[in-house]
Scaffold this motif. Structure first.
Motif, short mmCIF file in Angstrom:
data_model
loop_
_atom_site.label_atom_id
_atom_site.label_comp_id
_atom_site.label_asym_id
_atom_site.label_seq_id
_atom_site.Cartn_x
_atom_site.Cartn_y
_atom_site.Cartn_z
N TYR A 1 4.80 -8.35 0.29
CA TYR A 1 5.05 -7.24 1.09
C TYR A 1 6.80 -7.23 1.05
O TYR A 1 7.29 -8.22 1.21
CB TYR A 1 4.50 -7.46 2.36
CG TYR A 1 3.00 -6.98 2.23
CD1 TYR A 1 2.52 -5.94 2.07
CD2 TYR A 1 2.20 -8.25 2.39
CE1 TYR A 1 1.13 -5.64 2.12
CE2 TYR A 1 0.61 -7.76 2.26
CZ TYR A 1 0.37 -6.45 2.18
OH TYR A 1 -1.14 -6.63 1.99
N GLY A 2 7.03 -5.88 1.24
CA GLY A 2 8.72 -5.84 0.96
C GLY A 2 9.52 -6.20 2.26
O GLY A 2 10.65 -6.74 1.97
N ILE A 3 8.84 -6.73 3.25
CA ILE A 3 9.63 -7.12 4.62
C ILE A 3 9.59 -8.76 4.61
O ILE A 3 10.42 -9.42 5.35
CB ILE A 3 8.93 -6.79 5.86
CG1 ILE A 3 7.48 -7.20 6.09
CG2 ILE A 3 9.16 -5.31 5.84
CD1 ILE A 3 6.86 -7.06 7.30
N SER A 4 8.95 -9.36 3.63
CA SER A 4 8.85 -10.66 3.53
C SER A 4 10.03 -11.38 2.74
O SER A 4 10.73 -10.75 2.00
CB SER A 4 7.55 -11.39 2.77
OG SER A 4 7.74 -11.06 1.38
N ILE A 5 10.45 -12.72 3.28
CA ILE A 5 11.40 -13.35 2.71
C ILE A 5 11.04 -13.48 1.14
O ILE A 5 11.92 -13.64 0.32
CB ILE A 5 11.58 -14.65 3.19
CG1 ILE A 5 12.99 -15.31 2.87
CG2 ILE A 5 10.43 -15.80 3.36
CD1 ILE A 5 13.54 -16.40 3.86
N ALA A 6 9.73 -13.94 0.91
CA ALA A 6 9.39 -14.13 -0.69
C ALA A 6 9.81 -12.84 -1.59
O ALA A 6 10.10 -12.98 -2.40
CB ALA A 6 7.89 -14.04 -0.41
N ALA A 7 9.48 -11.58 -0.72
CA ALA A 7 10.16 -10.45 -1.53
C ALA A 7 11.43 -10.50 -1.98
O ALA A 7 12.05 -10.15 -3.19
CB ALA A 7 9.58 -9.26 -1.16
#
Length: 97
Positions: A74-80
């Motif tokens: 998801y775009g709000i994640s640190i992973a993104a």
């Protein structure tokens, strides 16, 4: 961080750089995001915390997104954010699949 990566994925890591953090959905927890340079290409997942892992080139990741084989975080994640830093452009959104 190096120990965690090795324990969970069997990958040895050299240079590590802190990037960012975000709240984690467990009480009083924080997720930390790092960029790191692997010094090995072998992967041996622990089967407990990590069930699958593999290496991608940018072109392979693009193809995996397009084929629906891999879903972007998801775009709000640190992973993104971390993947985008490496990928070099915005990730496709989940709604585009």
């Amino acid at each position: 961080m190096r120990r965690e990566v090795f324990e969970e994925a069997g990958i040895t890591v050299g240079h590590v750089e802190y990037v960012a953090s975000q709240p984690w959905p467990f009480p009083s927890s924080l997720m930390l995001g790092f960029m790191a340079r692997a010094t090995s290409t072998d992967i041996d997942v622990d089967g407990d915390e990590i069930h699958e892992a593999r290496w991608f080139s940018r072109d392979e990741l693009t193809a995996a997104f397009e084929a629906g084989e891999v879903m972007p975080p998801y775009g709000i994640s640190i992973a993104a954010r971390l993947i985008e830093m490496w990928y070099g452009k915005p990730l496709p959104t989940r709604s585009s699949f």
